[in-house]
Each structure stands twice: as structure tokens, then as C-alpha cells.
Enzyme design. Structure first.
Site, PDB file in Angstrom:
ATOM      1  N   GLY A 180       0.830  -1.204   0.000  1.00  0.00           N
ATOM      2  CA  GLY A 180       0.000   0.000   0.000  1.00  0.00           C
ATOM      3  C   GLY A 180       0.864   1.253   0.000  1.00  0.00           C
ATOM      4  N   ARG A 228       7.286   1.878   1.061  1.00  0.00           N
ATOM      5  CA  ARG A 228       7.615   0.461   1.217  1.00  0.00           C
ATOM      6  C   ARG A 228       8.031  -0.123  -0.139  1.00  0.00           C
ATOM      7  NH1 ARG A 228       2.890  -2.695   3.088  1.00  0.00           N
ATOM      8  NH2 ARG A 228       2.828  -0.962   4.531  1.00  0.00           N
ATOM      9  N   ARG A 231       1.857  11.093  -8.757  1.00  0.00           N
ATOM     10  CA  ARG A 231       1.183  11.163  -7.441  1.00  0.00           C
ATOM     11  C   ARG A 231       2.037  10.579  -6.318  1.00  0.00           C
ATOM     12  NH1 ARG A 231      -4.833  11.646  -7.486  1.00  0.00           N
ATOM     13  NH2 ARG A 231      -5.338  12.309  -9.584  1.00  0.00           N
ATOM     14  N   ARG A 288       0.123  -8.883  -3.292  1.00  0.00           N
ATOM     15  CA  ARG A 288       0.058  -7.767  -2.332  1.00  0.00           C
ATOM     16  C   ARG A 288       0.896  -8.106  -1.108  1.00  0.00           C
ATOM     17  NH1 ARG A 288      -1.800  -3.904   0.848  1.00  0.00           N
ATOM     18  NH2 ARG A 288      -3.053  -4.479   2.663  1.00  0.00           N
ATOM     19  N   SER A 313       0.036  -4.668   5.469  1.00  0.00           N
ATOM     20  CA  SER A 313      -0.114  -4.826   6.914  1.00  0.00           C
ATOM     21  C   SER A 313      -1.597  -5.047   7.207  1.00  0.00           C
ATOM     22  CB  SER A 313       0.421  -3.588   7.646  1.00  0.00           C
ATOM     23  OG  SER A 313      -0.319  -2.448   7.265  1.00  0.00           O
ATOM     24  N   MET A 330      -7.403  -3.323   3.781  1.00  0.00           N
ATOM     25  CA  MET A 330      -8.307  -2.462   3.023  1.00  0.00           C
ATOM     26  C   MET A 330      -8.275  -2.638   1.494  1.00  0.00           C
ATOM     27  SD  MET A 330      -7.827   0.973   5.357  1.00  0.00           S
ATOM     28  CE  MET A 330      -9.295   1.776   4.776  1.00  0.00           C
ATOM     29  N   GLU A 331      -7.659  -3.700   0.975  1.00  0.00           N
ATOM     30  CA  GLU A 331      -7.509  -3.798  -0.488  1.00  0.00           C
ATOM     31  C   GLU A 331      -7.794  -5.159  -1.124  1.00  0.00           C
ATOM     32  OE1 GLU A 331      -4.909  -2.659   1.449  1.00  0.00           O
ATOM     33  OE2 GLU A 331      -5.144  -0.504   1.126  1.00  0.00           O
ATOM     34  N   SER A 348       0.180  -5.892  12.026  1.00  0.00           N
ATOM     35  CA  SER A 348       0.871  -4.727  12.591  1.00  0.00           C
ATOM     36  C   SER A 348       0.230  -4.267  13.895  1.00  0.00           C
ATOM     37  CB  SER A 348       0.857  -3.584  11.580  1.00  0.00           C
ATOM     38  OG  SER A 348      -0.476  -3.298  11.215  1.00  0.00           O
ATOM     39  N   ASP A 349      -1.020  -4.691  14.141  1.00  0.00           N
ATOM     40  CA  ASP A 349      -1.705  -4.292  15.374  1.00  0.00           C
ATOM     41  C   ASP A 349      -2.845  -5.278  15.626  1.00  0.00           C
ATOM     42  OD1 ASP A 349      -2.724  -2.575  12.936  1.00  0.00           O
ATOM     43  OD2 ASP A 349      -4.423  -2.786  14.298  1.00  0.00           O
ATOM     44  N   ARG A 380       8.043  -3.689  12.464  1.00  0.00           N
ATOM     45  CA  ARG A 380       7.347  -3.874  11.193  1.00  0.00           C
ATOM     46  C   ARG A 380       8.351  -4.181  10.097  1.00  0.00           C
ATOM     47  NH1 ARG A 380       3.535  -0.084  12.923  1.00  0.00           N
ATOM     48  NH2 ARG A 380       4.507   1.687  11.913  1.00  0.00           N
TER      49      ARG A 380
HETATM   50  O1  LIG Z   1       0.251  -1.634   4.841  1.00  0.00           O
HETATM   51  P1  LIG Z   1      -0.713  -1.480   3.691  1.00  0.00           P
HETATM   52  O2  LIG Z   1      -0.309  -2.291   2.505  1.00  0.00           O
HETATM   53  O3  LIG Z   1      -0.962  -0.032   3.289  1.00  0.00           O
HETATM   54  O4  LIG Z   1      -2.123  -2.081   4.215  1.00  0.00           O
HETATM   55  C1  LIG Z   1      -2.880  -1.646   5.321  1.00  0.00           C
HETATM   56  O5  LIG Z   1      -2.448  -0.416   5.880  1.00  0.00           O
HETATM   57  C2  LIG Z   1      -3.308   0.672   5.463  1.00  0.00           C
HETATM   58  C3  LIG Z   1      -3.991   1.270   6.670  1.00  0.00           C
HETATM   59  O6  LIG Z   1      -3.065   1.743   7.576  1.00  0.00           O
HETATM   60  C4  LIG Z   1      -4.308   0.056   4.480  1.00  0.00           C
HETATM   61  O7  LIG Z   1      -3.830   0.225   3.187  1.00  0.00           O
HETATM   62  C5  LIG Z   1      -4.325  -1.385   4.935  1.00  0.00           C
HETATM   63  O8  LIG Z   1      -4.779  -2.309   3.987  1.00  0.00           O
HETATM   64  O1  LIG Z   2      -6.560  -1.836   7.597  1.00  0.00           O
HETATM   65  C1  LIG Z   2      -5.865  -2.039   8.607  1.00  0.00           C
HETATM   66  C2  LIG Z   2      -4.482  -2.271   8.547  1.00  0.00           C
HETATM   67  C3  LIG Z   2      -3.778  -2.471   9.697  1.00  0.00           C
HETATM   68  N1  LIG Z   2      -4.441  -2.436  10.869  1.00  0.00           N
HETATM   69  C4  LIG Z   2      -5.769  -2.223  10.939  1.00  0.00           C
HETATM   70  O2  LIG Z   2      -6.334  -2.212  12.018  1.00  0.00           O
HETATM   71  N2  LIG Z   2      -6.453  -2.015   9.809  1.00  0.00           N
END
Ligand SMILES: O=P(O)(O)O[C@H]1O[C@H](CO)[C@@H](O)[C@H]1O
Ligand SMILES: O=c1cc[nH]c(=O)[nH]1
Length: 232
Positions: A20, A24, A43, A87, A90, A180-181, A203-204, A217
Site C-alpha cells: 500500500g 515500502r 502522485r 500484495r 499490513s 483495506m484492499e 501490525s496491530d 514492522r
Molecule cells: O500496509 P498497507 O499495505 O498499506 O495495508 C494496510 O495499511 C493501510 C492502513 O493503515 C491500508 O492500506 C491497509 O490495507
Molecule cells: O486496515 C488495517 C491495517 C492495519 N491495521 C488495521 O487495524 N487495519
């Protein structure tokens, strides 16, 4: 050149890693690839092509969320002939047994996004990983002795949900984590008959409220990138 990617046909490899975060993408290209060349900075969404163990590979930032990754994957597939999309993202844990730093292979992606409702009207499409990529990733992780978990994840349009218990209804049905993707990536890959897989690092945690530091991370992302690059 496409609307959002300022590259020539041939500048982008058939296999592309998709973080994302565009920084990275830069880190992956400069840390893991031989002879990385920047092909896009439109962009600030950096894209590089280089070599890994002699194989040509690209890495392209996608931005956050379904609309953003949908733009990049449509253009990569339709304008640049990309065939393998991996992909590397996180995610937030939805389960007590999914700990921060764990690596998840997304077999499928449930979603609260409405993208597929437009296409399939009131019917449901199940966005699913490519079987061969998935099995190869499982075997690579096994060979490298990198522990992984695999299952259904949630692709969410909402990062900051008003209801802190929102995750529980998904957790009850075994959803491992949220990002989110992926639902968009898998749907677009299916539409154009190309391969896609999401590899995620936790990541969390929505359950324990723990978070990784940026140093942590980076070190765990390294294992995820190792798996992704071996898949190429
Ligand atoms: O670490 P990336 O690849 O961005 O993925 C996660 O992190 C972002 C949100 O912080 C969103 O894009 C989610 O999908
Ligand atoms: O979309 C995300 C990515 C990392 N952590 C979250 O809680 N949501």
C-alpha cells in the site's frame, strides 16, 4: 503510459509486488532487488523494476483502500500486461490467536465495500486467492521455516470505525484480520484471469490493542517480502 502510471509498455515486469505504502515499494526495491529502476512517480505512487535471483520483478505502491488499488491493478493488468500480482501489506488482527508480527495468507476476502454489489447486483461474489500462488507460498514458507496462518480476511472501507466492537461479528465467523484492499485485488484478477495473492503481516491487534513499532514492522515485513519474491 496509463493515466496513473507514467511508464512505457515493457517497463513493468509480468510479476508485481503491491505494498500500500509507496515508500515500502522504494524500500523493497532498494533492499531486495538488483539494479532497481524507478518507472513511476506520478502522485508519489512509486513503482520500480529490478531483478531478484535473475528474475525480472516490479514493485508498485497502490495507496490505501479499494478505489486506489483498483486503479493501479486495472492499469497494471490492462495496459502493462501484468499476470502475477502479490500484495504485501499490513493488517489488524481480529483473533486472539493471531498475534502481532504473524504472517497471514489471505485465502479469501470478505468485504464491507460495495464494489461487487454494483457488478453482481444483489448476488455475492467470493474474492479468492489464486490456488497455485497460494500453494507455492505455503511451500516456500515451509522451506524457509517461516510460520504462517491462512484463511478468510476482511477488506474494510473503514479504518476508524465508530463502534470498537464492530470486528466481533466478523471474528465470530473466523475472519483472521482486517486490511483495506484484497477483495478488490482478487476480484479484478479474476475478471482478467490473472493470478493474485495477498500476504499480510499483522501490525496491530483489535483484540489485544497491541501495536508493532516501525522497527518491528520492518523486520517482519522482511519475511513477508522473502516469501513474495520467491513466488516470482
Ligand atoms: O500496509 P498497507 O499495505 O498499506 O495495508 C494496510 O495499511 C493501510 C492502513 O493503515 C491500508 O492500506 C491497509 O490495507
Ligand atoms: O486496515 C488495517 C491495517 C492495519 N491495521 C488495521 O487495524 N487495519
Amino acid at each position: 503510459m496509463s493515466i496513473h502510471i507514467d511508464a512505457l509498455k515493457g517497463d513493468i515486469a509480468e510479476a508485481v509486488l503491491l505494498p500500500g505504502d509507496p515508500l515500502r515499494a522504494q524500500w523493497i526495491a532498494t533492499t531486495f532487488l538488483e539494479n532497481p529502476k524507478l518507472y513511476n512517480d506520478v502522485r508519489g505512487m512509486l513503482g520500480y523494476t529490478g531483478y531478484y535471483k535473475g528474475k525480472r520483478v516490479s514493485v508498485q505502491g497502490t495507496g490505501m483502500g479499494v478505489p486506489s488499488i483498483s486503479i493501479y491493478t486495472n492499469e497494471l493488468i490492462r495496459e502493462f500486461g501484468v499476470k502475477k500480482l502479490i500484495r504485501v501489506g499490513s493488517a489488524g488482527s481480529y483473533q486472539p490467536y493471531v498475534k502481532i508480527r504473524d504472517i497471514i495468507l489471505a485465502m479469501s476476502a470478505s468485504t464491507n465495500s460495495s464494489i461487487n454489489r454494483f457488478t453482481f447486483e444483489s448476488e455475492d461474489f467470493a474474492p479468492t486467492a489464486d490456488f497455485n500462488l497460494f500453494m507455492n507460498a505455503v511451500n516456500i514458507a515451509k522451506d524457509k521455516k517461516i510460520p504462517i496462518q491462512a484463511g478468510n480476511i476482511l477488506t474494510s472501507d473503514i479504518f476508524y470505525h465508530e463502534n470498537p466492537d464492530y470486528y466481533k461479528k466478523w471474528a465470530k465467523y473466523g475472519i483472521l484480520c482486517v486490511e483495506m484492499e484484497t477483495a478488490a485485488l482478487y476480484t479484478i484478477a479474476a475478471r482478467y484471469n490473472v493470478q493474485a495473492l495477498s500476504i499480510l503481516t499483522i501490525s496491530d491487534s483489535l483484540v489485544s490493542k497491541e501495536k508493532t513499532t516501525s522497527e518491528e514492522r520492518e523486520s517482519t515485513f522482511k519475511e513477508m517480502i522473502d516469501i513474495a519474491l520467491e513466488l516470482v
